[in-house]
Design an enzyme around this catalytic site. Structure first.
Site, PDB file in Angstrom:
ATOM      1  CD  GLU A   7       4.132   1.030   7.043  1.00  0.00           C
ATOM      2  OE1 GLU A   7       5.135   1.346   7.988  1.00  0.00           O
ATOM      3  OE2 GLU A   7       3.743   1.761   5.968  1.00  0.00           O
ATOM      4  CG  ASP A  32      -0.411  -0.015   2.542  1.00  0.00           C
ATOM      5  OD1 ASP A  32       0.830  -0.383   2.682  1.00  0.00           O
ATOM      6  OD2 ASP A  32      -0.792   0.763   3.289  1.00  0.00           O
TER       7      ASP A  32
END
Length: 397
Positions: free
Chosen positions: A140, A75
């Site tokens: 994250e 991500d």
């Protein structure tokens, strides 16, 4: 395309618009790289009420020990003003020796290089005498609730055990080879609310201005310093991050004032001892009448943020030595062993095995025109490949 090419790997990953919490095709692209190498790949969706569902990936090559894990995230943060980019953020274009795109540095580049390193190791030497796994999350950059922490729990419940972990975050300040992260400071956040009495600004004696009390409280949190640092960590540091009175009127004394803070702390403290010290300072400041002469002690309350991060330090000599020697032999630099910077998902992994971090140069992470030198991708791949060979050679020592 073969997985041995870190540039092609990274271009494929960047072209997947995986802004948290979207998977964006990035994990599917990674799965397509790993499966032909012999990895068994699991896709794990994690959920929690009030948070978006997150896709994660766990892949393992081999069934025996020793077991080396590579951890990271696909991500990325939002692109910001797309018009300000000189190259489209998800096009993965190369210009003047640099590859542009969101996630190039943080941290699709690290993933692309480790995939290439594993592929090259297999091509030259066959499967390692042990196991390699990839633990990759899509959460994250977000709240980190449905990501690494839950993926670790899922894997551990299935009997997975790891001997060491490398996280591919961008650890180098200026040049590839500058720094290996061997620990992280802890992080603790809270919100203070000071309660006063609302009134007219022209009649302060009929009110009780909470801003005066808040000034006392925040000053006490920041001065004196919490400590002077330790052998392995820089000094603990508290920052006030928001202040709010919720009052648009200039002639009204507000009823309450609130302030949020975050402290990054070293191994002089635990979460429990730090909370106690913060409360001690606040209680002492509340009774100080310097800014509020003739008033009762400040009335306040505090709410602690969930999930504080605990300080940790890795002392695994085989892991650190294997990575340090690989960095030095490829880059020519002797890397500094550091605990500086913010938190990462290594804070979750440290509960399962020794963990260190090493990746690309982080100067453009989260910025417009995030980019990486193509030459650095090849260098990092060579470092990772050397590290893999040396770690498996040293793991049984």
């Amino acid at each position: 395309m073969t997985a041995t090419d870190p540039v092609a790997n990274l271009q494929t990953l960047i072209r997947c618009p995986s802004v948290t919490p979207a998977e964006g095709g990035a994990l599917s692209a990674l799965e397509a790289m790993l499966a032909p190498l012999g990895f068994t790949v699991d896709r794990v969706k994690a959920s929690e009420e009030g948070t978006p569902d997150i896709e994660n990936l766990y892949a393992r090559l081999g069934t025996d020990g020793p077991h080396l894990m590579f951890a990271g995230h696909t991500d990325v943060v939002p692109v910001g003003d797309e018009a300000a980019w000189t190259h489209p953020p998800f096009a993965a274009e190369i210009s003047k020796g640099e590859l542009f795109g969101r996630g190039a540095v943080d941290m699709k580049g690290g993933i692309a290089c480790f995939v290439a390193a594993v592929a090259r190791h297999i091509e030259k030497s066959g499967q390692p005498k042990g196991s390699i796994s990839f633990l990759i999350t899509g959460d994250e950059e977000g709240p980190a609730i449905n990501g690494t922490i839950k993926l670790l729990q899922w894997a551990a419940e299935r009997g997975e055990r790891w001997d060491a972990c490398l996280v591919g975050e961008p650890t180098n300040p200026d040049r590839l080879g500058d720094m290996i992260k061997i620990g992280r400071r802890g992080s603790l956040s809270g919100k203070i609310t000071v309660h006063g009495v609302q009134g007219h600004a022209a009649y302060p004696h009929l009110a009780d201005n909470p801003v005066r009390g808040m000034l006392q409280m925040t000053h006490a949190l920041m001065d004196p310093p919490f400590d002077g640092g330790t052998d392995d960590f820089q000094p603990s540091n508290l920052e006030v991050t928001t202040v709010d009175v919720g009052n648009p009127a200039t002639n009204v004394i507000p009823a309450k004032a609130s302030a949020s803070f975050n402290i990054r702390f070293n191994d002089s403290w635990t979460v429990e001892t730090l909370r106690a010290e913060i409360l001690r300072r606040l209680d002492a400041a509340a009774g100080n009448g310097e800014l509020r002469p003739g008033r009762d002690p400040v009335k306040y309350d505090i709410v602690w943020a969930d999930r504080p991060s605990h300080v940790f330090l890795t002392r695994n000599n085989a892991l650190i030595a294997s990575l340090s020697s690989a960095v030095e032999s490829v880059s020519g630099q002797s890397p500094k062993l550091s605990t500086t910077g913010g938190t990462s998902d290594a804070r979750f992994i440290k509960d399962y095995c020794p963990v260190v971090e090493f990746g690309l140069v982080g100067q453009t992470m989260h910025m417009v025109d995030e980019r990486v030198a193509v030459a650095d991708l090849e260098t990092l791949t060579a470092i990772y490949e050397t590290f893999i060979a040396r770690w498996f050679a040293n793991a049984g020592l």
